[in-house]
Design an enzyme around this catalytic site. Sequence first.
Site, PDB file in Angstrom:
ATOM      1  CB  CYS A 147      26.225  74.233  60.322  1.00  0.00           C
ATOM      2  SG  CYS A 147      25.861  75.471  61.567  1.00  0.00           S
ATOM      3  CB  ILE A 148      28.346  71.705  56.584  1.00  0.00           C
ATOM      4  CG1 ILE A 148      28.208  73.213  56.385  1.00  0.00           C
ATOM      5  CG2 ILE A 148      28.182  70.975  55.263  1.00  0.00           C
ATOM      6  CD1 ILE A 148      26.912  73.687  55.803  1.00  0.00           C
TER       7      ILE A 148
END
Length: 438
Positions: free
Chosen positions: A279-280
């Site tokens: 995600c990040i």
Amino acid sequence: MWENTKVIRSALEEKIRTRAARVGIVGLGYVGLPLAVEFARAGFSVTGIDVSQEKARRVNAGDSYVGDVPSATLGPLVKSGKLRATVDFSAVAELDTINICVPTPLRKTKDPDMSYIVSACQQIAGHFHAGMLIILESTTYPGTTDELVLPMLSKSGLEVGRDFFLCFSPERVDPGNPKFQTANIPKVVGGCTPACTKMGGLFYSQALERVVPVGSTQVAEMVKLLENTFRMINIGLVNEMALMCDRMGIDVWEVIDAAATKPFGFMPFYPGPGLGGHCIPIDPFYLSWKTRQAGIEARFIELAGYINGQMPHFVADKVQNALNDAGKPVKGSRIHVMGVAYKRDIDDMRESPALDVMLLLKRRGAVLSYSDPYVPGLRVDGMDLESAPEESVTAADCVVIVTDHSAFDYQALVRRACLVVDTRNALKGVNSSKIVRL
Ligand SMILES: NC(=O)c1ccc[n+]([C@@H]2O[C@H](COP(=O)([O-])OP(=O)(O)OC[C@H]3O[C@@H](n4cnc5c(N)ncnc54)[C@H](O)[C@@H]3O)[C@@H](O)[C@H]2O)c1
């Protein structure tokens, strides 16, 4: 016409309220499988659809491959007939709702790879029918639901908000988090029309604790990108602080702990060996790609991406310098990495900074080994390693703590190792000249 619309809407509402709705989850990974389990637990009949024969087989055998879903929870749901998995999209014809939870990676060029969403929607469209609720959960750029998914479903001649309902709802699951899981993380949902938002909200409220409706699919899509960009940029900021503190001989961990005592206006983030996970490191680039089309450069994102990308190099330099100070050249030194998953207490290796650190050290001639209770083997980028027992640190010239799993015996590690580079402050409070901190 209006009468027909009302009939379609109230029939689906009724099915959802009475839990007679047949729920479909497309993509049974870290996001989809826990969601399927929650709806099955709430009493719905759930069909998971995945392209992976192996995943479908394991689900049907009650054998979970997702850390947050114990087989002891999955098994009884499968046995009772509440949950099943298939690779056959013709199951869509029998379903009332579908949540799409397929991957949204980046291409090598850092552009969004929409192929999984497109392929899933094409398959769904082949069996699409009136009265369905479709919700996209994959993290993506603002506009995806209305501009990409809606046209594919509208080809059926059915009208959104009237004949079917379409929403976006960001998935916020945090694998390995013992406090917040699918059921108790508030669920943001935005539909293509107010009727879609209402239907999506009604659906989630059957299985999840709190629903947060928003005014459009774009708002819901942007919520997720704000959340993840916020994290990425704050991690970038604190990583830059770590680089500055290192240069000035200041303990960055002590600085952060002291700053965190401020009861308002400060939220602690911690430096580390680099960003990991699915995600990040990825999602903010979905936003920067989209805003570039609108003529805006997402400069914070690019800058944080650059600084975070430097961290594995910084760690490799730290290790090399620590070895030099101990009179050992990195070439030929035995370096043992503690933890290779991208974060504590999970088995997910995607984008793990450990891989970058290991490759950099390998290129400098180090001989590598590792311990990770969650990752038994590592076969990537020319490395072919098996997790070694923690006692192996005794034989290493340098131990690098990359992922601070709570199962590691840190006291024993410091006793056994001759040199430790700690990138996570896992040895907080331990004083030893063997320890080099980030
Ligand atoms: N993992 C997380 O912590 C997390 C958190 C929030 C959001 N997300 C987002 O959720 C989405 C899914 O992530 P994930 O971690 O569950 O991914 P994953 O890779 O674990 O699971 C995706 C699943 O989709 C299946 N799949 C791929 N193409 C398919 C298709 N065309 N039809 C059916 N199934 C298909 C894959 O086989 C896989 O089982 C991504 O957009 C991700 O960014 C993930």
